[in-house]
Design a protein around this motif. Structure first.
Motif, mmCIF file in Angstrom:
data_model
loop_
_atom_site.group_PDB
_atom_site.id
_atom_site.type_symbol
_atom_site.label_atom_id
_atom_site.label_comp_id
_atom_site.label_asym_id
_atom_site.label_seq_id
_atom_site.Cartn_x
_atom_site.Cartn_y
_atom_site.Cartn_z
ATOM 1 N N GLY A 150 -0.166 -0.290 6.555
ATOM 2 C CA GLY A 150 -0.944 0.908 6.272
ATOM 3 C C GLY A 150 -2.179 1.083 7.127
ATOM 4 N N ARG A 151 -2.364 0.226 8.102
ATOM 5 C CA ARG A 151 -3.550 0.381 8.971
ATOM 6 C C ARG A 151 -3.266 1.485 9.971
ATOM 7 N NH1 ARG A 151 -3.452 -5.680 9.533
ATOM 8 N NH2 ARG A 151 -2.050 -5.158 11.202
ATOM 9 N N ASN A 152 -4.320 2.114 10.435
ATOM 10 C CA ASN A 152 -4.168 3.100 11.500
ATOM 11 C C ASN A 152 -3.796 2.389 12.779
ATOM 12 O OD1 ASN A 152 -4.680 5.342 9.978
ATOM 13 N ND2 ASN A 152 -6.896 5.271 10.317
ATOM 14 N N SER A 153 -2.997 3.048 13.600
ATOM 15 C CA SER A 153 -2.533 2.406 14.830
ATOM 16 C C SER A 153 -3.683 2.144 15.790
ATOM 17 C CB SER A 153 -1.459 3.261 15.495
ATOM 18 O OG SER A 153 -1.963 4.557 15.746
ATOM 19 N N GLY A 154 -4.768 2.838 15.650
ATOM 20 C CA GLY A 154 -5.929 2.614 16.529
ATOM 21 C C GLY A 154 -6.683 1.341 16.139
ATOM 22 N N GLN A 155 -6.470 0.823 14.942
ATOM 23 C CA GLN A 155 -7.169 -0.387 14.499
ATOM 24 C C GLN A 155 -6.438 -1.603 15.010
ATOM 25 O OE1 GLN A 155 -7.130 -0.028 10.306
ATOM 26 N NE2 GLN A 155 -8.696 1.562 10.228
ATOM 27 N N GLY A 156 -7.190 -2.731 15.140
ATOM 28 C CA GLY A 156 -6.610 -3.947 15.669
ATOM 29 C C GLY A 156 -5.831 -4.599 14.645
ATOM 30 N N ALA A 214 -1.009 6.220 10.474
ATOM 31 C CA ALA A 214 -0.976 4.961 9.734
ATOM 32 C C ALA A 214 0.344 4.260 9.987
ATOM 33 C CB ALA A 214 -1.164 5.223 8.243
ATOM 34 N N ASN A 215 0.288 2.931 10.099
ATOM 35 C CA ASN A 215 1.457 2.115 10.384
ATOM 36 C C ASN A 215 1.822 1.370 9.105
ATOM 37 O OD1 ASN A 215 3.380 0.445 11.337
ATOM 38 N ND2 ASN A 215 2.150 -0.481 12.949
ATOM 39 N N LEU A 251 1.160 12.293 4.767
ATOM 40 C CA LEU A 251 -0.123 12.616 5.426
ATOM 41 C C LEU A 251 -0.648 11.401 6.181
ATOM 42 C CD1 LEU A 251 -1.857 14.756 2.666
ATOM 43 C CD2 LEU A 251 -1.109 15.531 4.913
ATOM 44 N N ALA A 252 -0.521 10.225 5.581
ATOM 45 C CA ALA A 252 -0.994 9.010 6.260
ATOM 46 C C ALA A 252 -0.180 8.748 7.517
ATOM 47 C CB ALA A 252 -0.921 7.826 5.297
ATOM 48 N N ARG A 253 1.150 8.967 7.472
ATOM 49 C CA ARG A 253 1.986 8.781 8.662
ATOM 50 C C ARG A 253 1.605 9.767 9.748
ATOM 51 N NH1 ARG A 253 6.597 5.315 8.712
ATOM 52 N NH2 ARG A 253 6.583 6.079 10.829
ATOM 53 N N ARG A 256 0.828 -1.198 0.000
ATOM 54 C CA ARG A 256 0.000 0.000 0.000
ATOM 55 C C ARG A 256 0.867 1.254 0.000
ATOM 56 N NH1 ARG A 256 -3.757 2.152 4.612
ATOM 57 N NH2 ARG A 256 -4.686 3.852 3.485
ATOM 58 N N ALA A 257 2.008 1.208 0.708
ATOM 59 C CA ALA A 257 2.893 2.359 0.781
ATOM 60 C C ALA A 257 3.514 2.654 -0.577
ATOM 61 C CB ALA A 257 3.982 2.130 1.814
ATOM 62 N N SER A 258 3.799 1.623 -1.373
ATOM 63 C CA SER A 258 4.408 1.862 -2.679
ATOM 64 C C SER A 258 3.422 2.455 -3.674
ATOM 65 C CB SER A 258 5.006 0.567 -3.226
ATOM 66 O OG SER A 258 3.978 -0.372 -3.459
ATOM 67 N N GLN A 259 2.136 2.333 -3.415
ATOM 68 C CA GLN A 259 1.128 2.888 -4.318
ATOM 69 C C GLN A 259 0.889 4.368 -4.058
ATOM 70 O OE1 GLN A 259 -2.246 0.429 -3.571
ATOM 71 N NE2 GLN A 259 -1.350 -1.387 -4.544
ATOM 72 N N LEU A 260 1.331 4.878 -2.907
ATOM 73 C CA LEU A 260 1.077 6.265 -2.527
ATOM 74 C C LEU A 260 2.164 7.183 -3.048
ATOM 75 C CD1 LEU A 260 0.135 5.707 1.216
ATOM 76 C CD2 LEU A 260 -1.436 5.957 -0.693
ATOM 77 N N THR A 261 1.802 8.418 -3.285
ATOM 78 C CA THR A 261 2.816 9.425 -3.572
ATOM 79 C C THR A 261 3.466 9.812 -2.248
ATOM 80 O OG1 THR A 261 1.301 11.274 -3.282
ATOM 81 C CG2 THR A 261 1.457 10.326 -5.510
ATOM 82 N N ARG A 262 4.552 10.538 -2.332
ATOM 83 C CA ARG A 262 5.251 10.940 -1.106
ATOM 84 C C ARG A 262 4.349 11.770 -0.215
ATOM 85 N NH1 ARG A 262 9.697 11.295 1.638
ATOM 86 N NH2 ARG A 262 10.471 13.235 2.517
ATOM 87 N N GLU A 263 3.604 12.680 -0.794
ATOM 88 C CA GLU A 263 2.718 13.538 0.011
ATOM 89 C C GLU A 263 1.639 12.712 0.696
ATOM 90 O OE1 GLU A 263 3.407 14.245 -3.244
ATOM 91 O OE2 GLU A 263 4.864 15.833 -2.842
ATOM 92 N N GLU A 264 1.031 11.760 -0.039
ATOM 93 C CA GLU A 264 -0.006 10.910 0.560
ATOM 94 C C GLU A 264 0.582 10.060 1.690
ATOM 95 O OE1 GLU A 264 -2.876 10.164 -3.327
ATOM 96 O OE2 GLU A 264 -1.167 8.840 -2.971
ATOM 97 N N TYR A 265 1.790 9.567 1.453
ATOM 98 C CA TYR A 265 2.453 8.748 2.468
ATOM 99 C C TYR A 265 2.705 9.548 3.735
ATOM 100 C CZ TYR A 265 6.146 6.028 4.724
ATOM 101 O OH TYR A 265 6.890 5.335 5.629
#
Length: 184
Positions: free
Chosen positions: A178-184, A170-171, A164-166, A153-162
């Motif tokens: 790429g899951r959010n750290s709050g998710q199981g 996002a882990n 913002l997700a971090r 999933r990280a390789s599909q994102l542009t640097r800016e999207e990556y």
């Protein structure tokens, strides 16, 4: 710095001290004769009083000029003249000068021969001469043969999207994917 060392200032100070010399001497004598004062303070006062009265013991200082010793003077007792000290003792062997130049040359030649022999026994690997263009073509070919990296999933994102997700938490570790750290 502010005139304290000027001759007229020093002369005036000396006049003031001379005018008060009797008072200072009587204070010094009171300290010297006071049994309540420590013994050390009394001894200092007595010594100073006798000194000012001119009754102190005379001190002599001798000053002399001597020439600095030369190295010959310093080494005179250390060095021994061998010619004077010959007594032909049978237990003393004379030293013999050995020219070891020939020996060193033989040793050097032997080491060089050993080095040449080891070099001859070591297999020599030679790289083929390859031009820059040929090398670039070889690298492209190797890259084409290497297996493709797994799509993440990280390789599909542009640097800016990556980024913002971090920032949102996002882990992108191998377990998080790429899951959010709050998710199981």
């Amino acid at each position: 710095m502010h005139g304290g060392a000027a001759p007229q200032v020093r002369a005036a100070a000396q006049v003031r001290l001379l005018m008060r010399a009797d008072d200072l001497m009587s204070a010094l004598l009171r300290i010297a004769l006071d049994d309540k004062q420590p013994v050390q303070a009394r001894l200092v006062a007595i010594r100073d009083g006798l000194d000012r009265a001119g009754l102190a013991s005379k001190q002599e200082i001798e000053i002399g000029v001597t020439a600095r010793p030369t190295y010959e003077d310093v080494l005179e007792g250390v060095l021994v003249d061998v010619a004077e000290d010959r007594d032909e003792d049978p237990n003393v062997l004379d030293a013999e000068v050995v020219d070891d130049t020939e020996e060193r040359e033989k040793d050097h030649d032997r080491r060089e021969a050993d080095r040449a022999e080891r070099k001859a026994l070591t297999p020599q690997r030679t790289r083929p001469k390859v031009s820059t263009e040929e090398r670039a073509a070889q690298e492209r070919e190797l890259l084409a043969q290497s297996p493709a990296e797994p799509e993440t999933r990280a390789s599909q994102l542009t640097r800016e999207e990556y980024m913002l997700a971090r920032d949102r938490g996002a882990n992108f570790s191998s377990r998080g994917l790429g899951r959010n750290s709050g998710q199981g």
